[in-house]
Every structure is written in structure tokens, then in C-alpha cells.
Write an enzyme that holds these catalytic residues in place. Structure first.
Site, mmCIF file in Angstrom:
data_model
loop_
_atom_site.group_PDB
_atom_site.id
_atom_site.type_symbol
_atom_site.label_atom_id
_atom_site.label_comp_id
_atom_site.label_asym_id
_atom_site.label_seq_id
_atom_site.Cartn_x
_atom_site.Cartn_y
_atom_site.Cartn_z
ATOM 1 N N GLU A 1 10.195 -9.600 28.518
ATOM 2 C CA GLU A 1 10.463 -9.204 27.138
ATOM 3 C C GLU A 1 10.402 -10.403 26.183
ATOM 4 O O GLU A 1 10.099 -10.260 25.009
ATOM 5 C CB GLU A 1 11.835 -8.510 27.066
ATOM 6 C CG GLU A 1 11.903 -7.454 25.995
ATOM 7 C CD GLU A 1 13.128 -6.552 26.129
ATOM 8 O OE1 GLU A 1 14.245 -7.077 26.141
ATOM 9 O OE2 GLU A 1 12.958 -5.321 26.202
ATOM 10 N N HIS B 1 7.666 -9.640 55.083
ATOM 11 C CA HIS B 1 7.031 -8.539 55.812
ATOM 12 C C HIS B 1 6.452 -7.515 54.847
ATOM 13 O O HIS B 1 6.323 -6.349 55.185
ATOM 14 C CB HIS B 1 8.041 -7.870 56.741
ATOM 15 C CG HIS B 1 8.555 -8.795 57.802
ATOM 16 N ND1 HIS B 1 8.123 -8.754 59.093
ATOM 17 C CD2 HIS B 1 9.443 -9.825 57.734
ATOM 18 C CE1 HIS B 1 8.733 -9.701 59.799
ATOM 19 N NE2 HIS B 1 9.546 -10.356 58.996
ATOM 20 N N LYS C 1 10.021 4.135 21.255
ATOM 21 C CA LYS C 1 11.320 4.686 20.846
ATOM 22 C C LYS C 1 11.139 5.745 19.766
ATOM 23 O O LYS C 1 11.774 6.793 19.787
ATOM 24 C CB LYS C 1 12.221 3.566 20.302
ATOM 25 C CG LYS C 1 12.871 2.712 21.376
ATOM 26 C CD LYS C 1 13.893 1.770 20.730
ATOM 27 C CE LYS C 1 14.311 0.684 21.697
ATOM 28 N NZ LYS C 1 15.187 -0.320 21.078
#
Lengths: 428, 428
Positions: A269, A290, A401
Site C-alpha cells: 500500500e 516444501h 470503495k
């Protein structure tokens, strides 16, 4: 915090000592700008003053009514939850910490059904008091408490700005209220009221956290060779510019798993702007040896791997064994095995010419966590200066938003129209 | 599984319909090779036959002695744990599932101190029976049970190959033993004994999981336009080749958080070879909209964002509210909020020209999980064919294993010497 840049000297991409020295001139300039910003408590730079400006007594006083809580539930999202989760996960404790940082109905129901609501302290965290996810969750939690005949006003406190819904709510119901400090963006707020209230309820030593952070602040100087934080920030920046566009954050400690997530927010951000910014990837050692290691070693040379570990841990012996081929493990410890894997992975990447940086703290304790969080924040601010981006803003999240709000009938936003105009090419 | 490629048509990098059609010729060839591999049950390709070859009765019979267990602890690492964790996390259940998939002594101690050892079923998973981390953890767990006067032989079963330590142990102590199927690499074993034993103890419907996978297998065909799995694999490959070298896997469901981790292993270890391979990054919606989205929208155009969701969920209403500016939330539901955020984020990325793909399943239930896991495995195999890498091997992890073993005194390995020769440039 200790930072070892040795394995970037001979990697591809890599940085020679000469390149690091040339970079150091730019670090000196950036440090001056940062210090000026701190001196004036400018927006964002003020976060680097938190070791001095955060008042642990204020936090302890606010949470004092919740001294007997069995659990603490933080209702927040992004920077309003991640810092607290990182500190709390790292330090553990007998008071269970939960985080409602998503709006998943199934998960929320599962959590509320399992929590002892009448002995849970609820911290609602939103600077503005209007964050949709957080306020929706608060409304759901409040209703669940009411349904369970729990007086929510006795269990709830808020962490918010000087104004807004949560401040008004606190005044109306006489709830304890902590102030989100001015000039501190959410992702830089771990060392403030926002990140520390949960730790205070868990009984952790806030002074030690802040002292660790202050130690790291004291090391900030005009040279990357004198400051671990700047060494990390400058090297990450320069490696990104040379092609290491991914930063794989790989702590070797389960207790630092959330730290990698916090780092991902901090990095993404703050630095993801105007077509630049290193992409954080989260990994966990030794488990991800792994999983991700094959790629990190044999894939493109477009990654910096950051290996993080404490130098000491509470250890646990591996019992002696009769099992074939495993006698070498008996008499060793889990910690020795983990450390051997850390060093083996680091060497394995180095042998393949893949850049990697070692970051260490003494222990995963209050002081160590303070050092690590502050160190990475300062590294990020330096990176932002070198890259010349607006480190402390996040303009690109606004579009979505508005679209979401429009979709929910919260106003007329043209962004919402783009959603229904989506191009479809569905295969089923 | 449903895959919507609409938002890659106009993105940068992107794929036009013509490019997709040209790519489809290569998909047809790759499909032929995959089908030939499946017909001969070749190493790796055999994994795509698991919906038929896995015998759920065998798994149920093996775990039948643990019908009253309160908890199930899987001791394994990488592919020996991630598949089981993904299925178990997605489906939930009353029997708590734990995973010892790291060798962190502090975390291991915390876990063993909190588990009800006398009512915990322990599944030790290692094909070879020599995986250092898994065997070390098994020894520690066994000792903890002995110390607690719990008969470990009554609580333990193994999932392993035809030979080796665990097989011998099972024979000696008459433990239930499941066979790791031949030709199935760990990261492709979620739909086998390895991934399903834990789910069986939790009481989930293995037949439905395998039926979901079989549905997805039935859709594999010579055209990406007819197979969601191939559509996803082919588009990911082509986007990577055009510059989307990061694949951010972002499910909008807390229950699929582990799925993103499982995907990261599948993708990284299968495709990260010889200087190629898309880097998986893990994210979680809606939470990471407040974290990674700034970067994904405004950063470099080097990412594919994969948004995953169920089309239906158990929902939960958001209470009506008097809070200022939030009345639009009241009367809505958490699920509607989450879906609005999903679609808003997708549109937000599209509006910025950032490539993204939508992947959906009907529900996060047995059938949906089977579809999703099989679909992504088939996508990965196709990607590997198109990229012409050795999808089913992981040669790059061996160097570090030898180094770690040498460091612990388990033999003379030259890789261990490289560790002590590390170049140091430490800043403290």
C-alpha cells in the site's frame, strides 16, 4: 534488528559494494528529508515518532475495565487490525485474541458462536468511524451481544478519531475511547493505540515494545551501513530497480506468520504507486521450503527473498530414535533443525545466485517485535523516498470503495455502473 | 467451477479473442498429451485420475478406530499437509483439525500443551518415511503422549508408501496404514488418502468431494472454451508470457484462505523451473482490499489477480442502524457486502487495465471443494505442458535438504560447507 546484505553482493540481480556506497549518498539525502518530516510531525513521518509519542499509560487506563476478559475481539480491517494481530500473534498470551477483519458471514457466525461473549472485550477500530466492513461487523457483534443478554456497553471500547460515529457512540454510552493519532496512516499504526490496545489486554509490556522501537529509531542515520532499517530499505529498493520486483517475506517462526502479512500491507500500500512498487509475497519457513522454494531457487531472477528469524527461542529436544536413517535427528532439537533449514535455504538461494537478505532479532519478545516493526516501517519510508512515491497515501483503493457503496444503494456512483457493464467470457 | 475470462480481453497485458483462439490449438495438443499420460497412469498425470482411483471406503475403514476423536492432528509438511488443511479448513466441522507442518519448537510446545492428547487422532504423513521435519515432529508427539500416559499406538495411524520407517512402524505396532498412491506428487495428492483422511475423521462426505472432482475431470477437452480448468491454465500461461509474472490468488471466503496457500504450492513447485514460472501471491478478499489492492491496481502491470468466490453462502443480516452515513448498510447482509466488494474490486482492476480472472464454485461444500482442487490441478498440468516444464518434479529443493542434513551431522555433504562460507555484510 540485524540485517545481513552479504548474499546480495554476488547475486543476480545484485548490488556490489561500490553500488551500495553510491546508493549511500542518496540514503543521506533521504534521511534528511525523513528527519525534517519527523521534526514537523508531517503526515506519515509522524509514525516514525511513535516510540516517543505513544503513551502506554493512556492505553493501559483505557483497557483497565477489561482486566478479567477471557478474550479480546478487535473489529477493524487493514491497518486497523493487522498491527494488533501481528503483535498479539508474536507474543501469544493467555487472553485469546480474535480479529474480525473481513465481512464473511459464515466466518463471522462461526466466531460469534464460539466466543464467550460475556467475557470478551470488543475493540472497534476505525479512524473515520465510517469504514463499511468494520461498522457492519460492529453492528452484527452488538446485536449478537444483545441477543445473548450481554450488555455490550460494558464490554466495548473504541479506537477512533476525534469525530465521527464511533466517537459519538463512545460519548453517548460512556465507552472507553482511545484516540487514533493524527498523521499516522493505518499501516504505520502498529506502535500506537491502534496496535497496542489488544496487547495491553493480554498483559504484554508496552514499554518494552516501544523501547525496542526506540532503539531502532536511534540507529537511523545518514548511512545505510549504520542503520539496519535503512540497509534493508535501500537494498530492497535497489534490487527492485534491477529486476527483483517481488519481495518474498519468509519468517522462520510461526509466531511471525502475521508479521509477513503486516509487512505485505506496509509494502504494497505504501510503495505500489504510479506503475512501480515491489510486490510482497508471503511465505513461512521451514514449511514453505516444501512449497515455494523450488520457484524461488529455480524460477526467474525477479525475486528478493527476505529470511527473518529470532536468534534465540525456547527450544525442544528431538527424542533419540531407532528409526532407520534418522539417528542424526535424535539428540538434536527442533530449534537446531529449524536453524539448519534457515541457513541451508539461504545458502541454497545464494548458490543459485538468487538475491536474499537475512533479518534477525534477538528473540520474539516485546523488545524484538518493537525493533522489527519499527525497522520495517523506517525501511519502507526510506524506500518511498528513494522511489519518490507518495508513501503515505492510498488513492487507488477509493475507486472500488465508491463502486461497492453504489452497488449497495449507498449513493449514486458512476463506478457502480462499470460493474454491471462487465465484459463476460464465461466457461463452465 | 466457472471461469470468466472477460476481464483479460481488454487488459494490459491481455489476450484478445483471436489470441485465445490461436492458443486453443496448443491446448488441443496439450490435452492429447495429458490424456495419454492419464491413460498410462504416468507419474504425475496419475493425479488427474484420482477421482476414479481413490477408494473412499478404504479411507473410512482406516480411520474408523478414531470415530470418537475430539481432534485430529496431521503431522506432515508441504503436500503431505496442505491438501488436508485446505479441505478441512474449507469444510469446517466439529472435530478440530490441527496441522504440525513446521519445526518451530515454541509453536509445537504450545500446540501439544493445548491438545487433548488422549482423544486426538494423529496421522503421520510421509511417502518416504524419512522427511526430517515430519519424523522429528512425530518423535516429539510420541514422547509427549508417552509423558501424558497416553498409549500412542492406540491414537496413531500413518499415511505412507509401501516401504520405509512409517510402514515398518505400522507393521510393528499394528497401526492403521493408508497408502500414498503411486505416481501422485505430494502437491497433487489432496484428492487421495493424503488429503482426505482428515476430512473422513471430521465426517465429511468423501464421495461428494470425489464427485465434484470427477465433474471437473469430465469437462477436460481439447478446447479451453469447453473446460474451465483449461481456460484458467491456458490464460494464466499466456498472461505470464506477456508479462503477468505474478498470480495473486484472492479468494473471497475465509474458509478458502488455505486454498490460496495450497494453490501457491501447486503453482510454485510445479511451474518454477529453468528460469520460468508465475509467482503465486496469496491474498484474501475483502480484507486485502485494505492491503494489497493499492498495488494491484496502481503498481506495475505484472500481475494477474484471480478472484475466487462461492455463488452462495450462509448469509447473515446487517442490523438496521442509526449511525450517520451508514443507513445503506442496514437491511443488507454481510454476504451482499462481500459480493459487492468482490465485484467492485474486479471492476476496479479492469478499469485500471489490470488483468483479472473470476473463478466461482456454487458453494464451499464437498462438491465445490472437489471441483476447485481438481480444476486448479488440471489447470496447472496444462500450464506445465504449454510451458514445456517438468511439472511433476522439484529438483531445486534437494540442494537445501542436503545442506541441512550435513549441518545436523547427518552425513558429509559439500552443500553444508557453503553455509559456513557465507559472505557477510551485517548492519546492526
Amino acid at each position: 534488528m540485524y540485517v545481513d546484505l552479504g548474499n546480495v553482493l554476488d547475486s543476480t540481480p545484485g548490488l556490489s559494494r561500490e553500488q551500495l556506497e553510491r546508493l549511500d549518498d542518496r540514503v543521506a539525502d533521504a534521511h534528511e528529508r525523513i528527519e525534517a518530516g519527523r521534526a514537523d510531525a508531517e503526515h506519515g513521518y509522524a509514525a516514525l515518532n511513535l516510540p516517543e509519542t505513544t503513551d502506554p499509560d493512556e492505553i493501559r487506563a483505557a483497557v483497565e475495565p477489561f482486566g478479567d476478559a477471557e478474550a479480546v475481539l478487535t473489529v477493524g480491517i487493514g491497518g486497523s487490525a493487522l498491527g494488533a494481530a501481528t503483535v498479539s500473534e508474536a507474543l501469544g498470551g493467555d487472553v485469546d485474541a480474535y480479529f474480525l477483519d473481513n465481512v464473511d458471514p459464515e466466518d463471522t457466525t462461526r466466531l460469534l458462536d464460539s466466543l464467550p461473549l460475556d467475557s470478551t472485550a470488543v475493540n472497534v477500530v476505525s479512524r473515520s468511524g465510517t469504514t463499511a466492513e468494520t461498522l457492519a461487523n460492529f453492528l452484527v457483534v452488538r446485536e449478537a451481544m444483545e441477543s445473548a443478554d450481554v450488555d455490550w456497553t460494558e464490554q466495548t471500547f473504541v479506537t477512533t478519531g476525534d469525530e465521527g460515529n464511533l466517537r459519538q457512540l463512545a460519548e453517548k454510552h460512556d465507552l472507553p475511547a482511545l484516540k487514533v493519532p493524527d498523521g499516522v496512516p493505518g499501516r504505520f499504526s502498529a506502535l500506537s493505540t491502534v496496535g497496542l490496545a489488544c496487547a495491553a489486554i493480554q498483559g504484554h509490556d508496552l514499554d518494552a515494545i516501544l523501547a525496542g522501537a526506540a532503539d531502532e529509531a536511534d540507529k537511523l542515520s545518514g548511512s545505510l551501513f549504520d542503520s539496519p532499517a535503512y540497509a534493508y530499505g535501500a537494498a530492497s529498493y535497489a534490487l527492485d530497480r534491477r529486476g527483483a520486483t517481488v519481495n518474498a517475506m519468509m519468517p522462520y517462526a510461526e509466531s511471525l506468520e502475521y508479521f509477513a502479512e503486516w509487512f505485505a500491507q506496509l509494502w504494497a500500500e505504501s510503495l505500489g504507486k504510479e506503475g512501480v512498487g515491489q510486490t510482497p509475497a508471503r511465505a513461512l519457513g521451514a514449511t514453505d521450503q516444501h512449497s515455494q522454494l523450488q520457484l524461488y531457487r529455480a524460477g526467474r531472477h525477479d525475486k528478493l527473498v527476505t529470511l527473518v528469524r529470532p536468534r534465540e527461542r525456547e527450544d525442544r529436544p528431538i527424542p533419540e530414535t531407532e528409526l532407520e536413517g534418522l539417528s542424526y535427528l535424535g539428540g538434536s532439537t527442533l530449534g537446531e533443525l529449524l536453524d539448519a533449514e534457515f541457513e541451508a535455504t539461504e545458502a541454497s538461494l545464494a548458490a543459485a545466485g538468487q538475491p536474499n537478505i537475512r533479518v534477525e532479532i534477538d528473540r520474539v519478545d516485546e523488545r524484538g517485535v518493537g525493533e522489527l516493526l519499527y525497522g520495517m516501517e523506517a525501511a519502507c519510508v526510506l524506500y518511498g523516498e528513494l522511489e519518490n512515491v507518495s508513501t503515505f497515501t492510498q488513492p487507488a483503493v477509493e475507486w472500488g470503495k465508491r463502486a461497492a457503496r453504489g452497488l449497495l444503494g449507498g449513493g449514486d456512483f458512476e463506478e457502480a455502473d462499470a460493474v454491471s457493464d462487465k465484459t463476460r467470457l464465461e466457461i463452465e
